[in-house]
Motif scaffolding. Sequence first.
Motif, PDB file in Angstrom:
ATOM      1  N   UNK A   1       0.796  -1.234   0.000  1.00  0.00           N
ATOM      2  CA  UNK A   1       0.000   0.000   0.000  1.00  0.00           C
ATOM      3  C   UNK A   1       0.825   1.278   0.000  1.00  0.00           C
ATOM      4  N   UNK A   2       2.044   1.246   0.581  1.00  0.00           N
ATOM      5  CA  UNK A   2       2.906   2.419   0.559  1.00  0.00           C
ATOM      6  C   UNK A   2       4.151   2.102  -0.266  1.00  0.00           C
ATOM      7  N   UNK A   3       4.385   2.899  -1.295  1.00  0.00           N
ATOM      8  CA  UNK A   3       5.588   2.805  -2.115  1.00  0.00           C
ATOM      9  C   UNK A   3       6.415   4.048  -1.799  1.00  0.00           C
ATOM     10  N   UNK A   4       7.405   3.953  -0.889  1.00  0.00           N
ATOM     11  CA  UNK A   4       8.112   5.144  -0.423  1.00  0.00           C
ATOM     12  C   UNK A   4       8.744   5.960  -1.544  1.00  0.00           C
TER      13      UNK A   4
ATOM     14  N   UNK B   1       7.474  14.369   2.593  1.00  0.00           N
ATOM     15  CA  UNK B   1       8.880  14.718   2.770  1.00  0.00           C
ATOM     16  C   UNK B   1       9.728  13.514   3.150  1.00  0.00           C
ATOM     17  N   UNK B   2       9.128  12.495   3.756  1.00  0.00           N
ATOM     18  CA  UNK B   2       9.886  11.308   4.168  1.00  0.00           C
ATOM     19  C   UNK B   2       8.918  10.181   4.476  1.00  0.00           C
ATOM     20  N   UNK B   3       9.410   8.945   4.355  1.00  0.00           N
ATOM     21  CA  UNK B   3       8.680   7.756   4.781  1.00  0.00           C
ATOM     22  C   UNK B   3       9.641   6.937   5.633  1.00  0.00           C
ATOM     23  N   UNK B   4       9.279   6.690   6.887  1.00  0.00           N
ATOM     24  CA  UNK B   4      10.150   5.957   7.801  1.00  0.00           C
ATOM     25  C   UNK B   4       9.577   4.573   8.104  1.00  0.00           C
TER      26      UNK B   4
ATOM     27  N   UNK C   1       4.657   8.498   7.774  1.00  0.00           N
ATOM     28  CA  UNK C   1       4.701   9.444   6.661  1.00  0.00           C
ATOM     29  C   UNK C   1       4.907  10.834   7.236  1.00  0.00           C
ATOM     30  N   UNK C   2       5.849  11.592   6.678  1.00  0.00           N
ATOM     31  CA  UNK C   2       6.032  12.992   7.069  1.00  0.00           C
ATOM     32  C   UNK C   2       5.434  13.850   5.965  1.00  0.00           C
ATOM     33  N   UNK C   3       4.322  14.490   6.291  1.00  0.00           N
ATOM     34  CA  UNK C   3       3.621  15.332   5.329  1.00  0.00           C
ATOM     35  C   UNK C   3       4.000  16.783   5.589  1.00  0.00           C
ATOM     36  N   UNK C   4       4.616  17.419   4.594  1.00  0.00           N
ATOM     37  CA  UNK C   4       5.072  18.802   4.758  1.00  0.00           C
ATOM     38  C   UNK C   4       4.217  19.740   3.917  1.00  0.00           C
ATOM     39  N   UNK C   5       3.773  20.818   4.530  1.00  0.00           N
ATOM     40  CA  UNK C   5       3.030  21.854   3.823  1.00  0.00           C
ATOM     41  C   UNK C   5       3.715  23.190   4.043  1.00  0.00           C
ATOM     42  N   UNK C   6       3.994  23.890   2.951  1.00  0.00           N
ATOM     43  CA  UNK C   6       4.572  25.225   3.007  1.00  0.00           C
ATOM     44  C   UNK C   6       3.528  26.203   2.478  1.00  0.00           C
ATOM     45  N   UNK C   7       3.213  27.182   3.294  1.00  0.00           N
ATOM     46  CA  UNK C   7       2.093  28.075   2.989  1.00  0.00           C
ATOM     47  C   UNK C   7       2.592  29.508   2.883  1.00  0.00           C
ATOM     48  N   UNK C   8       2.190  30.188   1.813  1.00  0.00           N
ATOM     49  CA  UNK C   8       2.601  31.580   1.578  1.00  0.00           C
ATOM     50  C   UNK C   8       1.450  32.355   0.970  1.00  0.00           C
TER      51      UNK C   8
ATOM     52  N   UNK D   1       2.503  11.017  10.333  1.00  0.00           N
ATOM     53  CA  UNK D   1       1.345  10.141  10.288  1.00  0.00           C
ATOM     54  C   UNK D   1       1.798   8.698  10.490  1.00  0.00           C
ATOM     55  N   UNK D   2       1.290   8.075  11.536  1.00  0.00           N
ATOM     56  CA  UNK D   2       1.649   6.710  11.918  1.00  0.00           C
ATOM     57  C   UNK D   2       0.650   5.756  11.284  1.00  0.00           C
TER      58      UNK D   2
END
Length: 284
Positions: free
Chosen positions: A2-5, A110-113, A121-128, A141-142
Amino acid sequence: MPIDPARAIAAEPRRAEISWDHKDVQLYHLGLGAGVPATDPAELRYTLESRLQVLPSFATVAGAGRSLAGGLTVPGVDIDLTSVLHGGQTVRLHRPIPAVGTAVSTSRIAAVHDKGKAAILVLRAEVADDAGPLWTSDAQIYVRGEGGFGGDRGTSVRPDPPSGEPDKTVEKRVREDQALLYRLSGDLNPLHADPDFAALAGFDRPILHGLCSYGMALKAVVDTVLGGDVGRVRSYTARFAGVVFPGETLRIRMWAGDGRVRVGVTAVERDDAPVVVDTVVEHD
């Protein structure tokens, strides 16, 4: 799998325009338990539009939390929501969040550990907005049952726990209806409202959103250590160590010093079971 890093990390960043107004901010603050007592000037900063300031943790729900939800549907990620828990959250502020705004959120994995029995899962959001960067957020996210693929485990270094008696301690009761109100800010995961869905996830009743506990803890720090000034917050990091059930009481302990406030949150009725740990608010 289900997860393909590799595929998830290589996926094109997603850009979305998000907007909010004072009603979204007020609803979020009310979902954290703000407004008690209703006429307290310290609470009116969170509930009355003519005096409104924005708690920095609002970044996690701005635009109805679309950055987080979108991260769970990128190519390379196909998971069951019953296996998902929010493991931790960081928000870095570039300047105070306005009470009314329109911005562009750019989000990506940004990363999958690989944690063995689970993946993170590390979900990164940059807002401007038109004036420049507003905030950057990282959600950890675990995902239970999705580890063991031989990937990078990520860092395992944790900060030393605070020592000595806390400088401030407050207790905040979680209302019975608080998860129902908080979810209206965007996180409609039925885990927080539907008893049948909660049972499928292994809980005997719906649980409070981790990000609601996260926001409650930051509000306590702002109100008791930072003089009620949300503009002093520069970053806020926390890890979720346990669940909270509506109706319980949170005990929020704070240790201040050197431009940082260390925070520990426990559930009073369950013998101070840890809820939010490894928590740091950096401030001016």
